[in-house]
Design a protein around this motif. Structure first.
Motif, PDB file in Angstrom:
ATOM      1  N   GLU A  72       6.589   0.827   8.631  1.00 25.53           N
ATOM      2  CA  GLU A  72       6.264   2.030   7.719  1.00 25.53           C
ATOM      3  C   GLU A  72       7.379   2.536   6.995  1.00 25.53           C
ATOM      4  OE1 GLU A  72       5.704   5.067  10.869  1.00 25.53           O
ATOM      5  OE2 GLU A  72       3.891   4.131  11.531  1.00 25.53           O
ATOM      6  N   TYR A  73       8.808   2.314   7.209  1.00 24.00           N
ATOM      7  CA  TYR A  73      10.041   2.530   6.228  1.00 24.00           C
ATOM      8  C   TYR A  73      10.022   1.576   5.287  1.00 24.00           C
ATOM      9  CZ  TYR A  73      14.425   2.612   4.568  1.00 24.00           C
ATOM     10  OH  TYR A  73      15.778   2.693   3.709  1.00 24.00           O
ATOM     11  N   VAL A  74       9.635   0.343   5.389  1.00 28.75           N
ATOM     12  CA  VAL A  74       9.507  -0.700   4.321  1.00 28.75           C
ATOM     13  C   VAL A  74       8.518  -0.399   3.274  1.00 28.75           C
ATOM     14  CG1 VAL A  74       9.296  -3.212   3.852  1.00 28.75           C
ATOM     15  CG2 VAL A  74      10.701  -2.592   5.510  1.00 28.75           C
ATOM     16  N   GLU A  75       7.345  -0.094   4.037  1.00 31.56           N
ATOM     17  CA  GLU A  75       5.969   0.138   3.261  1.00 31.56           C
ATOM     18  C   GLU A  75       6.446   1.515   2.193  1.00 31.56           C
ATOM     19  OE1 GLU A  75       1.597  -0.093   4.056  1.00 31.56           O
ATOM     20  OE2 GLU A  75       2.238   1.632   4.874  1.00 31.56           O
ATOM     21  N   SER A  76       7.179   2.426   2.984  1.00 37.84           N
ATOM     22  CA  SER A  76       7.203   3.915   2.248  1.00 37.84           C
ATOM     23  C   SER A  76       8.265   3.667   1.098  1.00 37.84           C
ATOM     24  CB  SER A  76       7.748   4.957   2.898  1.00 37.84           C
ATOM     25  OG  SER A  76       8.961   4.680   3.319  1.00 37.84           O
ATOM     26  N   LEU A  77       9.218   2.548   1.317  1.00 39.79           N
ATOM     27  CA  LEU A  77      10.113   2.300   0.194  1.00 39.79           C
ATOM     28  C   LEU A  77       9.379   1.490  -1.109  1.00 39.79           C
ATOM     29  CD1 LEU A  77      13.486   1.017   1.771  1.00 39.79           C
ATOM     30  CD2 LEU A  77      12.978   3.257   0.431  1.00 39.79           C
ATOM     31  N   ARG A  78       8.632   0.711  -0.603  1.00 41.23           N
ATOM     32  CA  ARG A  78       7.778  -0.323  -1.442  1.00 41.23           C
ATOM     33  C   ARG A  78       6.882   0.697  -2.386  1.00 41.23           C
ATOM     34  NH1 ARG A  78       6.563  -5.764   1.829  1.00 41.23           N
ATOM     35  NH2 ARG A  78       8.345  -6.660   1.181  1.00 41.23           N
ATOM     36  N   ILE A  79       6.541   1.474  -1.702  1.00 39.16           N
ATOM     37  CA  ILE A  79       5.182   2.566  -2.551  1.00 39.16           C
ATOM     38  C   ILE A  79       5.879   3.611  -3.342  1.00 39.16           C
ATOM     39  CG2 ILE A  79       3.408   4.066  -2.061  1.00 39.16           C
ATOM     40  CD1 ILE A  79       2.513   1.158  -1.538  1.00 39.16           C
ATOM     41  N   ASP A  80       7.177   4.068  -2.960  1.00 40.63           N
ATOM     42  CA  ASP A  80       7.721   4.972  -3.775  1.00 40.63           C
ATOM     43  C   ASP A  80       8.234   4.128  -4.989  1.00 40.63           C
ATOM     44  OD1 ASP A  80       7.424   7.003  -1.862  1.00 40.63           O
ATOM     45  OD2 ASP A  80       9.733   6.882  -1.075  1.00 40.63           O
ATOM     46  N   LYS A  81       8.865   2.973  -4.764  1.00 42.84           N
ATOM     47  CA  LYS A  81       9.369   2.113  -5.989  1.00 42.84           C
ATOM     48  C   LYS A  81       8.054   1.998  -6.861  1.00 42.84           C
ATOM     49  CE  LYS A  81      11.369  -2.197  -7.058  1.00 42.84           C
ATOM     50  NZ  LYS A  81      11.766  -3.439  -6.743  1.00 42.84           N
ATOM     51  N   ALA A  82       7.046   1.546  -6.094  1.00 44.07           N
ATOM     52  CA  ALA A  82       5.615   1.353  -7.219  1.00 44.07           C
ATOM     53  C   ALA A  82       5.258   2.527  -7.905  1.00 44.07           C
ATOM     54  CB  ALA A  82       4.548   0.856  -6.241  1.00 44.07           C
ATOM     55  N   TYR A  83       5.212   3.585  -7.182  1.00 42.81           N
ATOM     56  CA  TYR A  83       4.816   4.948  -7.750  1.00 42.81           C
ATOM     57  C   TYR A  83       5.835   5.307  -8.996  1.00 42.81           C
ATOM     58  CZ  TYR A  83       3.386  10.003  -8.137  1.00 42.81           C
ATOM     59  OH  TYR A  83       2.746  10.954  -8.477  1.00 42.81           O
ATOM     60  N   ASP A  84       7.147   5.033  -8.817  1.00 40.03           N
ATOM     61  CA  ASP A  84       7.936   5.209 -10.177  1.00 40.03           C
ATOM     62  C   ASP A  84       7.833   4.161 -11.191  1.00 40.03           C
ATOM     63  OD1 ASP A  84      10.514   6.568 -11.041  1.00 40.03           O
ATOM     64  OD2 ASP A  84      11.286   4.427 -10.658  1.00 40.03           O
ATOM     65  N   CYS A 100       7.428  -5.131  -6.098  1.00 46.71           N
ATOM     66  CA  CYS A 100       7.352  -4.322  -4.957  1.00 46.71           C
ATOM     67  C   CYS A 100       7.240  -5.069  -3.803  1.00 46.71           C
ATOM     68  CB  CYS A 100       6.541  -3.055  -4.963  1.00 46.71           C
ATOM     69  SG  CYS A 100       7.109  -1.972  -6.418  1.00 46.71           S
ATOM     70  N   GLY A 101       7.376  -6.531  -3.949  1.00 45.13           N
ATOM     71  CA  GLY A 101       6.933  -7.187  -2.510  1.00 45.13           C
ATOM     72  C   GLY A 101       5.619  -7.455  -1.973  1.00 45.13           C
ATOM     73  N   TYR A 102       4.811  -7.238  -2.743  1.00 39.85           N
ATOM     74  CA  TYR A 102       3.116  -7.431  -2.216  1.00 39.85           C
ATOM     75  C   TYR A 102       2.842  -8.679  -2.656  1.00 39.85           C
ATOM     76  CZ  TYR A 102       3.095  -2.699  -0.341  1.00 39.85           C
ATOM     77  OH  TYR A 102       3.414  -1.579   0.289  1.00 39.85           O
ATOM     78  N   GLY A 103       2.149  -9.477  -1.758  1.00 38.72           N
ATOM     79  CA  GLY A 103       1.596 -10.758  -2.187  1.00 38.72           C
ATOM     80  C   GLY A 103       0.193 -11.074  -2.848  1.00 38.72           C
ATOM     81  N   SER A 104      -0.329  -9.716  -2.748  1.00 39.82           N
ATOM     82  CA  SER A 104      -1.709  -9.682  -3.255  1.00 39.82           C
ATOM     83  C   SER A 104      -1.891  -8.290  -3.884  1.00 39.82           C
ATOM     84  CB  SER A 104      -2.781  -9.993  -2.409  1.00 39.82           C
ATOM     85  OG  SER A 104      -3.102  -8.980  -1.538  1.00 39.82           O
ATOM     86  N   ASN A 105      -2.650  -8.238  -5.046  1.00 39.14           N
ATOM     87  CA  ASN A 105      -3.086  -6.989  -5.390  1.00 39.14           C
ATOM     88  C   ASN A 105      -3.662  -5.981  -4.377  1.00 39.14           C
ATOM     89  OD1 ASN A 105      -1.656  -7.581  -7.829  1.00 39.14           O
ATOM     90  ND2 ASN A 105      -3.690  -8.615  -8.615  1.00 39.14           N
ATOM     91  N   ASP A 106      -4.800  -6.829  -3.692  1.00 46.53           N
ATOM     92  CA  ASP A 106      -5.509  -6.097  -2.716  1.00 46.53           C
ATOM     93  C   ASP A 106      -4.511  -5.507  -1.755  1.00 46.53           C
ATOM     94  OD1 ASP A 106      -7.951  -6.745  -3.640  1.00 46.53           O
ATOM     95  OD2 ASP A 106      -8.255  -8.374  -2.787  1.00 46.53           O
ATOM     96  N   SER A 107      -3.623  -5.956  -1.129  1.00 45.50           N
ATOM     97  CA  SER A 107      -2.801  -5.480  -0.156  1.00 45.50           C
ATOM     98  C   SER A 107      -2.020  -4.208  -0.639  1.00 45.50           C
ATOM     99  CB  SER A 107      -2.022  -6.475   0.644  1.00 45.50           C
ATOM    100  OG  SER A 107      -1.181  -6.936  -0.502  1.00 45.50           O
ATOM    101  N   PHE A 108      -1.660  -4.431  -1.828  1.00 51.46           N
ATOM    102  CA  PHE A 108      -0.812  -3.434  -2.589  1.00 51.46           C
ATOM    103  C   PHE A 108      -1.646  -1.814  -2.889  1.00 51.46           C
ATOM    104  CE2 PHE A 108      -0.059  -1.438  -6.744  1.00 51.46           C
ATOM    105  CZ  PHE A 108       1.122  -0.586  -6.375  1.00 51.46           C
ATOM    106  N   CYS A 115      -0.852   5.582   1.505  1.00 48.14           N
ATOM    107  CA  CYS A 115       0.337   6.302   1.546  1.00 48.14           C
ATOM    108  C   CYS A 115       0.186   7.474   0.632  1.00 48.14           C
ATOM    109  CB  CYS A 115       1.728   5.413   1.211  1.00 48.14           C
ATOM    110  SG  CYS A 115       1.913   4.151   2.315  1.00 48.14           S
ATOM    111  N   ARG A 116      -0.228   7.415  -0.420  1.00 44.02           N
ATOM    112  CA  ARG A 116      -0.479   8.401  -1.484  1.00 44.02           C
ATOM    113  C   ARG A 116      -1.605   9.149  -1.565  1.00 44.02           C
ATOM    114  NH1 ARG A 116       4.330   9.676  -4.479  1.00 44.02           N
ATOM    115  NH2 ARG A 116       5.888   8.174  -3.764  1.00 44.02           N
TER     116      ARG A 116
END
Length: 125
Positions: A72-84, A100-108, A115-116
């Motif tokens: 959950e921590y890693v996901e929140s960091l990735r999503i915060d970075k993506a949002y920014d 942001c470390g996502y291997g596919s657009n669907d998973s992103f 998260c948002r």
């Protein structure tokens, strides 16, 4: 003979040193995660291996020290970075997902929406 106070002082110094070492390890783990956020392989086993721990030990240690679940921590960091990045760059959503470390657009898209509460494509509009 050692006095009781001398022994207690040594004990307090040893506890303080252990606390500093633990805090240092926690900070190094958090820094490692941030440095490798783009890596699609970033996960509990990768970080555990980097710090010579088992996945189970790292999971318990991480939860104990941060109060958060590792994934959950890693996901929140990735999503915060993506949002920014969505708000402050003109990069495509595909490129942002990759950075942001996502291997596919669907998973992103699924993670971002979870998260948002909004699709990433709606943030930019």
């Amino acid at each position: 003979p050692c006095s009781f106070y001398f022994i207690m002082k040594l004990f307090r110094v040893r506890i303080a040193r252990k606390t500093v070492e633990t805090e240092d390890l926690t900070q190094r783990i958090l820094a490692y995660i941030e440095e490798h956020l783009e890596d699609t392989q970033l996960g509990l086993s990768m970080v555990a291996e980097a710090f010579g721990m088992s996945g189970t030990n790292l999971s318990h240690y991480f939860k104990n020290k941060t109060g958060r679940n590792f994934s959950e921590y890693v996901e929140s960091l990735r999503i915060d970075k993506a949002y920014d990045m969505i708000q402050n760059t003109q990069l495509s959503l595909d490129e942002i997902a990759r950075r942001c470390g996502y291997g596919s657009n669907d998973s992103f898209r699924r993670a971002f929406t979870r998260c948002r509460g909004i699709l990433p494509s709606k943030v930019r509009k």
